[in-house]
Design an enzyme around this catalytic site. Structure first.
Site, PDB file in Angstrom:
ATOM      1  N   GLY A  23      26.614   1.030 -50.684  1.00 31.91           N
ATOM      2  CA  GLY A  23      26.576   1.463 -52.073  1.00 31.91           C
ATOM      3  C   GLY A  23      27.378   2.723 -52.326  1.00 31.91           C
ATOM      4  O   GLY A  23      26.986   3.569 -53.134  1.00 31.91           O
ATOM      5  N   ALA A  24      28.531   2.838 -51.679  1.00 33.60           N
ATOM      6  CA  ALA A  24      29.291   4.091 -51.711  1.00 33.60           C
ATOM      7  C   ALA A  24      30.347   4.139 -52.807  1.00 33.60           C
ATOM      8  O   ALA A  24      31.192   5.028 -52.809  1.00 33.60           O
ATOM      9  CB  ALA A  24      29.954   4.328 -50.362  1.00 33.60           C
ATOM     10  N   ASN A  25      30.298   3.210 -53.760  1.00 33.14           N
ATOM     11  CA  ASN A  25      31.300   3.245 -54.821  1.00 33.14           C
ATOM     12  C   ASN A  25      30.859   4.063 -56.028  1.00 33.14           C
ATOM     13  O   ASN A  25      31.619   4.221 -56.987  1.00 33.14           O
ATOM     14  CB  ASN A  25      31.682   1.822 -55.251  1.00 33.14           C
ATOM     15  CG  ASN A  25      30.503   1.030 -55.778  1.00 33.14           C
ATOM     16  OD1 ASN A  25      29.355   1.411 -55.578  1.00 33.14           O
ATOM     17  ND2 ASN A  25      30.788  -0.080 -56.440  1.00 33.14           N
ATOM     18  N   GLY A  27      27.657   7.273 -57.496  1.00 34.07           N
ATOM     19  CA  GLY A  27      26.467   8.079 -57.294  1.00 34.07           C
ATOM     20  C   GLY A  27      26.460   8.893 -56.020  1.00 34.07           C
ATOM     21  O   GLY A  27      27.495   9.350 -55.536  1.00 34.07           O
ATOM     22  N   ILE A  28      25.258   9.075 -55.461  1.00 33.28           N
ATOM     23  CA  ILE A  28      25.135   9.915 -54.272  1.00 33.28           C
ATOM     24  C   ILE A  28      25.791   9.267 -53.063  1.00 33.28           C
ATOM     25  O   ILE A  28      26.214   9.960 -52.146  1.00 33.28           O
ATOM     26  CB  ILE A  28      23.663  10.279 -53.977  1.00 33.28           C
ATOM     27  CG1 ILE A  28      22.835   9.036 -53.628  1.00 33.28           C
ATOM     28  CG2 ILE A  28      23.045  11.042 -55.138  1.00 33.28           C
ATOM     29  CD1 ILE A  28      21.441   9.370 -53.119  1.00 33.28           C
ATOM     30  N   GLY A  29      25.901   7.934 -53.063  1.00 35.58           N
ATOM     31  CA  GLY A  29      26.603   7.271 -51.966  1.00 35.58           C
ATOM     32  C   GLY A  29      28.071   7.638 -51.953  1.00 35.58           C
ATOM     33  O   GLY A  29      28.648   7.923 -50.899  1.00 35.58           O
ATOM     34  N   SER A 140      12.797   7.788 -51.813  1.00 37.70           N
ATOM     35  CA  SER A 140      12.608   8.412 -53.122  1.00 37.70           C
ATOM     36  C   SER A 140      11.218   9.021 -53.201  1.00 37.70           C
ATOM     37  O   SER A 140      10.285   8.547 -52.546  1.00 37.70           O
ATOM     38  CB  SER A 140      12.755   7.357 -54.228  1.00 37.70           C
ATOM     39  OG  SER A 140      12.316   7.848 -55.485  1.00 37.70           O
ATOM     40  N   TYR A 166       9.335  -0.927 -57.609  1.00 38.98           N
ATOM     41  CA  TYR A 166      10.265   0.088 -57.102  1.00 38.98           C
ATOM     42  C   TYR A 166       9.557   1.018 -56.119  1.00 38.98           C
ATOM     43  O   TYR A 166      10.069   1.305 -55.034  1.00 38.98           O
ATOM     44  CB  TYR A 166      10.840   0.896 -58.261  1.00 38.98           C
ATOM     45  CG  TYR A 166      11.805   1.974 -57.817  1.00 38.98           C
ATOM     46  CD1 TYR A 166      12.999   1.655 -57.187  1.00 38.98           C
ATOM     47  CD2 TYR A 166      11.515   3.323 -58.034  1.00 38.98           C
ATOM     48  CE1 TYR A 166      13.887   2.642 -56.778  1.00 38.98           C
ATOM     49  CE2 TYR A 166      12.398   4.320 -57.629  1.00 38.98           C
ATOM     50  CZ  TYR A 166      13.581   3.969 -57.010  1.00 38.98           C
ATOM     51  OH  TYR A 166      14.457   4.960 -56.597  1.00 38.98           O
TER      52      TYR A 166
END
Length: 299
Positions: A23-25, A27-29, A140, A166
């Site tokens: 998920g590095a595309n 936000g925090i990623g 989280s 969640y």
């Protein structure tokens, strides 16, 4: 420098090391991947949308690579793992979804437990024989409102609640880390399992709940309260690179762990429940068909 004021500038030299960030595309990623690349690591952005991943990678310094990975599809997880060649120093399980309407993954899992836990569970175990240093999973503070529904993990019996689902998936992240570290220690592995949470960071995760009212409310909070994604990435970076005990959990040092610099933080009693961690692991093995792959070291 004390960990309370630790920043990305304190990252060690990562030249010669390889890191996968899911998920590095965005936000925090994305922020974590950029800093790891800046520190000299070869960073693989494991993303669903490789076009967006390519755009993100192009803006990063250093050596980056983009590979397709959809954690909501076990076939994609297997394809990614089967295509890996060579050692992997650090795996960062960052990708996730938050408070989405009831949906199913390609394999029939509830979307949040499937994407946030079962997909990373399978990915980690498939890659584990190649991992040399660290598995860091992004959890989280919402784990505190979760409970593990061992008899109905995928909400198949009705009563779906997006926030409880969640919370369950984020509690599962911490129980996964707990049991993974126990198993690593049991076989004498030097690999460490750690977890982190970003506090309240302004990312596009909060705009994808599928609810206009919730998206709008969180956008307002983001503008007036949240820290940026670069600060939100610091606990992940700390947990993935610093010399801390296996099983550690890292979050911001500010009030309510919502903002600030990274430090070791506590977790709920449910997140320390070793028996539930074992039961969840065994259930996850049955659901994914993927098992812990390491044998005890030869003596």
């Amino acid at each position: 420098m004390g960990s309370s004021k630790w920043s990305a500038e304190d990252l060690p030299d990562l030249t010669g090391r390889t890191v996968v960030v899911t998920g590095a595309n965005s936000g925090i990623g994305r922020a974590a991947a950029a800093e790891l690349a800046r520190a000299g690591a070869r960073v693989v952005l494991a993303v669903r949308d490789t076009a967006k991943g390519g755009e993100a990678a192009a803006a990063m310094p250093g050596t980056t690579e983009v590979r397709h990975l959809d954690l909501a599809d076990l076939a994609s997880v297997h394809e990614f793992a089967d295509g890996w060649d060579g050692d992997l120093d650090i795996l960062i399980n960052n990708a996730g979804v938050m408070a989405v309407p009831e949906q199913r993954t390609r394999d029939g899992f509830e979307m949040q437990i499937g994407t946030n836990h079962l997909g990373p569970f399978a990915l980690t175990n498939l890659l584990l024989p190649r991992i040399t240093d660290r598995v860091t999973t992004v959890a989280s503070g919402a784990h505190r409102m979760g409970s593990i529904r061992l008899d109905d993990l995928n909400w198949e019996n009705g009563g779906y609640n997006r926030w409880r689902a969640y919370g369950q998936s984020k509690l599962a992240n911490l129980l996964f880390t707990l049991e993974l570290q126990r198993r690593l220690s049991e076989v004498g592995s030097d690999v460490r399992a750690t977890a982190a949470h970003p506090g309240w960071a302004a990312t596009n995760l909060q705009s994808r709940t599928g609810s206009f009212i919730q998206n709008t409310a969180m956008a307002i909070v983001n503008r007036v309260y949240a820290q940026n994604e670069e600060m939100g990435a610091l606990p992940t970076l700390y947990a993935a690179t610093q010399d801390i005990p296996g099983g550690s959990y890292v979050g911001p040092d500010g009030v309510g762990e919502q903002r600030g610099h990274p430090r070791l933080v506590g977790r709920s009693a449910a997140a320390r429940d070793e028996e539930t961690a074992r039961e969840l692991w065994e259930l996850s093995e049955r659901l994914t068909g993927v098992s812990f792959p390491l044998a005890p070291a030869a003596t």
